[in-house]
Design a protein around this motif. Sequence first.
Motif, PDB file in Angstrom:
ATOM      1  N   THR A  77       0.852  -1.183   0.000  1.00 23.30           N
ATOM      2  CA  THR A  77       0.000   0.000   0.000  1.00 23.30           C
ATOM      3  C   THR A  77       0.893   1.240   0.000  1.00 23.30           C
ATOM      4  N   PRO A  78       0.389   2.379  -0.457  1.00 20.78           N
ATOM      5  CA  PRO A  78       1.187   3.602  -0.334  1.00 20.78           C
ATOM      6  C   PRO A  78       1.666   3.867   1.092  1.00 20.78           C
ATOM      7  N   THR A  79       0.864   3.500   2.090  1.00 24.59           N
ATOM      8  CA  THR A  79       1.286   3.682   3.476  1.00 24.59           C
ATOM      9  C   THR A  79       2.513   2.833   3.796  1.00 24.59           C
ATOM     10  N   ALA A  80       2.465   1.541   3.443  1.00 24.36           N
ATOM     11  CA  ALA A  80       3.601   0.651   3.713  1.00 24.36           C
ATOM     12  C   ALA A  80       4.823   1.059   2.906  1.00 24.36           C
ATOM     13  N   LEU A  81       4.615   1.493   1.678  1.00 23.95           N
ATOM     14  CA  LEU A  81       5.741   1.899   0.833  1.00 23.95           C
ATOM     15  C   LEU A  81       6.387   3.177   1.356  1.00 23.95           C
ATOM     16  N   ALA A  82       5.578   4.092   1.875  1.00 20.69           N
ATOM     17  CA  ALA A  82       6.138   5.311   2.466  1.00 20.69           C
ATOM     18  C   ALA A  82       6.908   4.995   3.748  1.00 20.69           C
ATOM     19  N   ASP A 134       0.352  13.448  -1.467  1.00 20.29           N
ATOM     20  CA  ASP A 134       1.554  14.111  -1.971  1.00 20.29           C
ATOM     21  C   ASP A 134       2.767  13.774  -1.108  1.00 20.29           C
ATOM     22  N   ASP A 135       2.560  13.743   0.213  1.00 18.72           N
ATOM     23  CA  ASP A 135       3.690  13.493   1.106  1.00 18.72           C
ATOM     24  C   ASP A 135       4.248  12.090   0.912  1.00 18.72           C
ATOM     25  N   LYS A 136       3.374  11.092   0.779  1.00 19.83           N
ATOM     26  CA  LYS A 136       3.848   9.719   0.600  1.00 19.83           C
ATOM     27  C   LYS A 136       4.586   9.559  -0.732  1.00 19.83           C
ATOM     28  N   GLU A 137       4.048  10.150  -1.778  1.00 19.55           N
ATOM     29  CA  GLU A 137       4.721  10.050  -3.075  1.00 19.55           C
ATOM     30  C   GLU A 137       6.101  10.714  -3.029  1.00 19.55           C
ATOM     31  N   LYS A 138       6.182  11.898  -2.431  1.00 21.59           N
ATOM     32  CA  LYS A 138       7.469  12.603  -2.347  1.00 21.59           C
ATOM     33  C   LYS A 138       8.487  11.799  -1.543  1.00 21.59           C
ATOM     34  N   THR A 139       8.034  11.178  -0.458  1.00 25.29           N
ATOM     35  CA  THR A 139       8.945  10.389   0.374  1.00 25.29           C
ATOM     36  C   THR A 139       9.495   9.205  -0.407  1.00 25.29           C
ATOM     37  N   VAL A 140       8.614   8.511  -1.142  1.00 28.25           N
ATOM     38  CA  VAL A 140       9.047   7.348  -1.914  1.00 28.25           C
ATOM     39  C   VAL A 140      10.008   7.752  -3.024  1.00 28.25           C
ATOM     40  N   ARG A 141       9.699   8.814  -3.736  1.00 33.34           N
ATOM     41  CA  ARG A 141      10.582   9.238  -4.833  1.00 33.34           C
ATOM     42  C   ARG A 141      11.928   9.742  -4.306  1.00 33.34           C
ATOM     43  N   ALA A 142      11.943  10.317  -3.104  1.00 31.92           N
ATOM     44  CA  ALA A 142      13.216  10.758  -2.525  1.00 31.92           C
ATOM     45  C   ALA A 142      14.108   9.576  -2.174  1.00 31.92           C
ATOM     46  N   ALA A 143      13.505   8.495  -1.666  1.00 32.27           N
ATOM     47  CA  ALA A 143      14.291   7.318  -1.278  1.00 32.27           C
ATOM     48  C   ALA A 143      14.707   6.480  -2.479  1.00 32.27           C
ATOM     49  N   PHE A 144      13.856   6.455  -3.505  1.00 34.50           N
ATOM     50  CA  PHE A 144      14.096   5.583  -4.669  1.00 34.50           C
ATOM     51  C   PHE A 144      13.948   6.407  -5.952  1.00 34.50           C
ATOM     52  N   PRO A 145      14.923   7.214  -6.287  1.00 38.49           N
ATOM     53  CA  PRO A 145      14.778   8.152  -7.411  1.00 38.49           C
ATOM     54  C   PRO A 145      14.628   7.490  -8.771  1.00 38.49           C
ATOM     55  N   ASP A 146      15.025   6.235  -8.915  1.00 38.11           N
ATOM     56  CA  ASP A 146      14.953   5.571 -10.216  1.00 38.11           C
ATOM     57  C   ASP A 146      13.771   4.610 -10.335  1.00 38.11           C
ATOM     58  N   ILE A 147      12.835   4.675  -9.399  1.00 37.77           N
ATOM     59  CA  ILE A 147      11.779   3.668  -9.357  1.00 37.77           C
ATOM     60  C   ILE A 147      10.640   4.014 -10.307  1.00 37.77           C
ATOM     61  N   GLY A 148      10.013   2.960 -10.854  1.00 41.51           N
ATOM     62  CA  GLY A 148       8.829   3.110 -11.696  1.00 41.51           C
ATOM     63  C   GLY A 148       7.589   2.640 -10.957  1.00 41.51           C
ATOM     64  N   PHE A 149       6.514   3.408 -11.036  1.00 43.19           N
ATOM     65  CA  PHE A 149       5.271   3.102 -10.335  1.00 43.19           C
ATOM     66  C   PHE A 149       4.337   2.288 -11.246  1.00 43.19           C
ATOM     67  N   TRP A 150       3.918   1.127 -10.766  1.00 45.45           N
ATOM     68  CA  TRP A 150       2.969   0.266 -11.465  1.00 45.45           C
ATOM     69  C   TRP A 150       1.750   0.095 -10.554  1.00 45.45           C
ATOM     70  N   ASP A 180      -0.178   8.827 -15.822  1.00 50.82           N
ATOM     71  CA  ASP A 180      -0.396   9.681 -14.665  1.00 50.82           C
ATOM     72  C   ASP A 180      -0.649   8.782 -13.466  1.00 50.82           C
ATOM     73  N   LEU A 181      -0.109   9.145 -12.311  1.00 52.96           N
ATOM     74  CA  LEU A 181      -0.148   8.255 -11.159  1.00 52.96           C
ATOM     75  C   LEU A 181      -1.578   7.898 -10.746  1.00 52.96           C
ATOM     76  N   SER A 182      -2.511   8.829 -10.844  1.00 51.25           N
ATOM     77  CA  SER A 182      -3.878   8.587 -10.374  1.00 51.25           C
ATOM     78  C   SER A 182      -4.832   8.135 -11.469  1.00 51.25           C
ATOM     79  N   VAL A 183      -4.308   7.872 -12.670  1.00 54.73           N
ATOM     80  CA  VAL A 183      -5.149   7.435 -13.792  1.00 54.73           C
ATOM     81  C   VAL A 183      -4.818   5.988 -14.135  1.00 54.73           C
ATOM     82  N   LEU A 184      -5.858   5.173 -14.290  1.00 52.61           N
ATOM     83  CA  LEU A 184      -5.692   3.759 -14.627  1.00 52.61           C
ATOM     84  C   LEU A 184      -6.500   3.444 -15.874  1.00 52.61           C
ATOM     85  N   HIS A 185      -6.215   2.294 -16.490  1.00 48.40           N
ATOM     86  CA  HIS A 185      -6.875   1.915 -17.738  1.00 48.40           C
ATOM     87  C   HIS A 185      -7.648   0.615 -17.530  1.00 48.40           C
ATOM     88  N   LEU A 186      -8.910   0.641 -17.911  1.00 48.91           N
ATOM     89  CA  LEU A 186      -9.779  -0.525 -17.770  1.00 48.91           C
ATOM     90  C   LEU A 186      -9.254  -1.667 -18.626  1.00 48.91           C
TER      91      LEU A 186
END
Length: 388
Positions: free
Chosen positions: A152-157, A184-200, A219-225
């Motif tokens: 979850t974003p919580t666990a990843l942060a 926003d805070d969780k995303e920023k924390t994750v990107r700061a720790a892992f600058p080369d990571i790709g979000f799936w 886009d992070l908040s957009v998904l495809h059916l």
Amino acid sequence: MTIGQLPWQDILAQARWLADRGGAPVPDGATGLEGLAVIGPAEILAVSRHMSRDGGGILMSSGGTTGRPKLTFVSYHQAHDRLLRQWRPLAPGNLMLNLFTPGRMWASHYYMQALAEHSRCDIIPAGPHSPAEIVDWIPMWNEVGVDAVCGTPTALADLARGVLDSGLVLPLKKLIWMAEPWTDDKEKTVRAAFPDIGFWGNYGSVETYVMATNTPACDLSVLHLMPDQVIEPDDAGALLSRRGTGWTVPTVRYRLGDRVAAAECRCGRPDALRVLGRADDAIKLHGALVGIGEALSVVRAQPGVRDAQLVLTRGAESRHSVRQLTVHFTGDADPGAVQERLLREFYDLGVIAQHHPDAITTERVAALGRVERTNKIPPMLWREAARP
């Protein structure tokens, strides 16, 4: 206007097939989706139980964070043949750290284990870690070559915060997330720790399993059916219909718990959607209707607020009736400034505060409340009123 398209005859054939296996009856003369019954957890349980008779399944439970748990028999294949034709974040040679909580009939941990198996890669069934624990694990994770993570974003942060606090490096390249939205805070924390990571990302539930996905190109908040599905947006909860086999549960007009809207994505792929929030998002505070998501967005926009949560004391009128609303937030913002902004942005709340000074309060806390079963931070927690 639907998201996705399916031929009516295919939907009708699927509805008749389901009706013989515990689904809703098909009305005579139905000529479109609107002529078919809306189904819920009872039909999902009946159909999924029927489907598990031959091949077996895992009895899982969704909900329990903001609503009543719902039971589903999930097929052992977990629809990975369908999923991996459209969305393949992992490859042989990857080693993924699984931070989803195991047990308690929650599906996410076991879904990730199966995803690794079908992707022919390695996985560590770790479960969540607190930030303080991370420093002790990083050397081993680096030694064995962990390069992917899911949670979850919580666990990843939490993981990212632990890495940042340790001063060490964990060179992750792939991240799989689901089960709650990003802040926003969780995303920023994750990107700061892992600058080369790709979000799936992927979006689904225990009842439906995966419905939509995204990739690092999205886009992070957009998904495809995913194909062979159609969603009818509805303020009472979007309606999902599917055709064909290979799903954990085929369904026609199943009422999801979320409001969903069509969207556009920077990747340019079709059938994009955005999850707007829970359909039962509103509460009634001293007669005024308050949207939980809207209130939290205002609070999180205040400078110095990292994250926020509503703690609600029940009223006597109805299930969603509230007599006291307390905003808990993390960060270094001034509680008075946070409350002032909330009352300024919501006229009704300002009026309520004038007549009921104790009805709305704001507190800075060290940590927000979590659901033990899932390790998620829910948007609201209920607190029973003290007995007189």
